[in-house]
Design an enzyme around this catalytic site. Structure first.
Site, PDB file in Angstrom:
ATOM      1  N   ARG A 128       0.850  -1.180   0.000  1.00 36.70           N
ATOM      2  CA  ARG A 128       0.000   0.000   0.000  1.00 36.70           C
ATOM      3  C   ARG A 128       0.893   1.238   0.000  1.00 36.70           C
ATOM      4  NH1 ARG A 128      -2.272  -3.400   4.090  1.00 36.70           N
ATOM      5  NH2 ARG A 128      -4.387  -4.114   3.617  1.00 36.70           N
ATOM      6  N   LYS A 152      -2.191  -2.257   7.931  1.00 38.07           N
ATOM      7  CA  LYS A 152      -3.365  -1.754   8.640  1.00 38.07           C
ATOM      8  C   LYS A 152      -3.518  -2.459   9.982  1.00 38.07           C
ATOM      9  CE  LYS A 152      -6.204  -0.178   4.746  1.00 38.07           C
ATOM     10  NZ  LYS A 152      -7.503  -0.319   4.064  1.00 38.07           N
ATOM     11  N   HIS A 231      -1.812   2.755  -6.086  1.00 40.57           N
ATOM     12  CA  HIS A 231      -2.569   1.548  -5.750  1.00 40.57           C
ATOM     13  C   HIS A 231      -2.740   0.628  -6.956  1.00 40.57           C
ATOM     14  CE1 HIS A 231      -4.205   0.060  -2.064  1.00 40.57           C
ATOM     15  NE2 HIS A 231      -5.335  -0.332  -2.616  1.00 40.57           N
ATOM     16  N   ARG A 234      -0.460  -2.303  -6.723  1.00 38.43           N
ATOM     17  CA  ARG A 234      -0.930  -3.343  -5.791  1.00 38.43           C
ATOM     18  C   ARG A 234      -1.997  -4.213  -6.461  1.00 38.43           C
ATOM     19  NH1 ARG A 234      -1.387  -4.549  -0.210  1.00 38.43           N
ATOM     20  NH2 ARG A 234      -3.496  -4.896   0.566  1.00 38.43           N
ATOM     21  N   HIS A 257      -4.508  -8.813   3.780  1.00 35.64           N
ATOM     22  CA  HIS A 257      -5.954  -8.682   3.979  1.00 35.64           C
ATOM     23  C   HIS A 257      -6.395  -9.514   5.181  1.00 35.64           C
ATOM     24  CE1 HIS A 257      -6.767  -7.558  -0.507  1.00 35.64           C
ATOM     25  NE2 HIS A 257      -6.458  -6.521   0.216  1.00 35.64           N
ATOM     26  N   TYR A 266     -10.208 -10.010  -6.793  1.00 38.22           N
ATOM     27  CA  TYR A 266      -9.251 -10.272  -7.865  1.00 38.22           C
ATOM     28  C   TYR A 266      -9.616 -11.521  -8.666  1.00 38.22           C
ATOM     29  CZ  TYR A 266      -6.701  -6.656  -5.482  1.00 38.22           C
ATOM     30  OH  TYR A 266      -6.364  -5.460  -4.910  1.00 38.22           O
TER      31      TYR A 266
END
Length: 292
Positions: A128, A152, A231, A234, A257, A266
């Site tokens: 990210r 995150k 992004h 990514r 994730h 995806y």
């Protein structure tokens, strides 16, 4: 939580408070389930996106959990109130040829060396933007070809770096040392955050905006004809890896994730690719031109 998240939740609750005030509701406990449904519908009627409405409802649910815990409310009126279904928007990606074209530029100075290292690392490791600008020298292990990423929720993961990424980083690190040294000579002391992996000519860490501008500039310079943003690397990383491996769980781990449902988008991109191949190759996929 980040300052942006706190500000967003504060705005969401203020909007809900204004909604209640217009209906002469004088306490949070006066809002009921019907009010919350009306609130969501009103936001939708004003043109707010389903995703934003869902965030506001989430903020309300969490706030009411707090009020109930503190004894100010007996029930949570936001429970089971849902925003309108959001249309799935597939992320923009570059195919392998486009990515190769974007990254196929000669490094002839410190600036191009840094920019190439940034973009190679983006594509090589699926980082990210915030993760990349937060990297320090200590996070990179070129011998082991890995990077330690703080993602995150302050979750750390270790991600491989491809051969092209390693080569680009080696060139950049030589140039970086000169920039940091020049910054020290100008100020007498190292710049704040001088341990950052990616810095500017002053020796200071690059900002998010600076990376966005540099990536966009290279997209235009390489003549891709579309807006390139960080992004996109990514998304391309995940799509190309999934197309080649089919390992959804592995891609989830590499992307960091928490929910595999986030990674599953995806698979839709991969199906789009397969559908395009089918349409182009299967003799009965499309009607011939001029046929009735």
């Amino acid at each position: 939580m980040s300052a942006h998240t706190v500000a967003a939740y504060r705005h969401d609750l203020r909007t809900l408070a204004e909604f209640g005030a217009k209906r002469t509701l004088t306490a949070w406990s006066a809002l009921d389930h019907a009010h919350m449904r009306t609130f969501a519908a009103a936001q939708h009627g004003q043109g707010m996106s389903p995703r934003s409405i869902q965030r506001r409802l989430s903020a309300a649910r969490t706030f009411y959990e707090y009020l109930m815990r503190e004894g100010h409310c007996a029930q949570n009126p936001a429970l089971d109130v849902r925003a309108p279904k959001t249309k799935k928007r597939l992320p923009a990606t570059l195919d392998a040829d486009q990515m190769g074209r974007l990254l196929a530029f000669r490094v002839d100075d410190a600036l191009s060396a840094r920019d190439k290292a940034i973009m190679e690392l983006f594509y090589s490791s699926g980082l990210r933007l915030a993760e990349l600008v937060g990297l320090t020298l200590a996070a990179i292990d070129l011998k082991d070809r890995t990077v330690r990423v703080l993602g995150k929720g302050s979750k750390t993961r270790i991600v491989p770096i491809g051969r092209f990424g390693v080569d680009a980083l080696k060139i950049w690190l030589k140039e970086r040392a000169a920039w940091v040294k020049a910054g020290v000579q100008a100020r007498g002391v190292p710049a704040p955050g001088a341990a950052a992996l990616f810095v500017g000519k002053s020796g200071r860490p690059l900002s998010v905006r600076a990376v966005q501008l540099r990536v966009g500039a290279w997209g235009r310079r390489q003549g891709l004809g579309i807006h390139i943003h960080p992004h996109m690397f990514r998304h391309s990383f995940a799509t190309h890896l999934l197309e080649s491996s089919g390992d959804l769980r592995g891609v989830q781990e590499l992307l960091g994730h928490a929910d595999i449902g986030t990674t599953q988008i995806y698979t839709h991109l991969d199906f789009q690719h397969l559908a395009a191949v089918y349409d182009a190759a299967h003799p009965r996929a499309r009607r011939r031109q001029g046929s009735a």
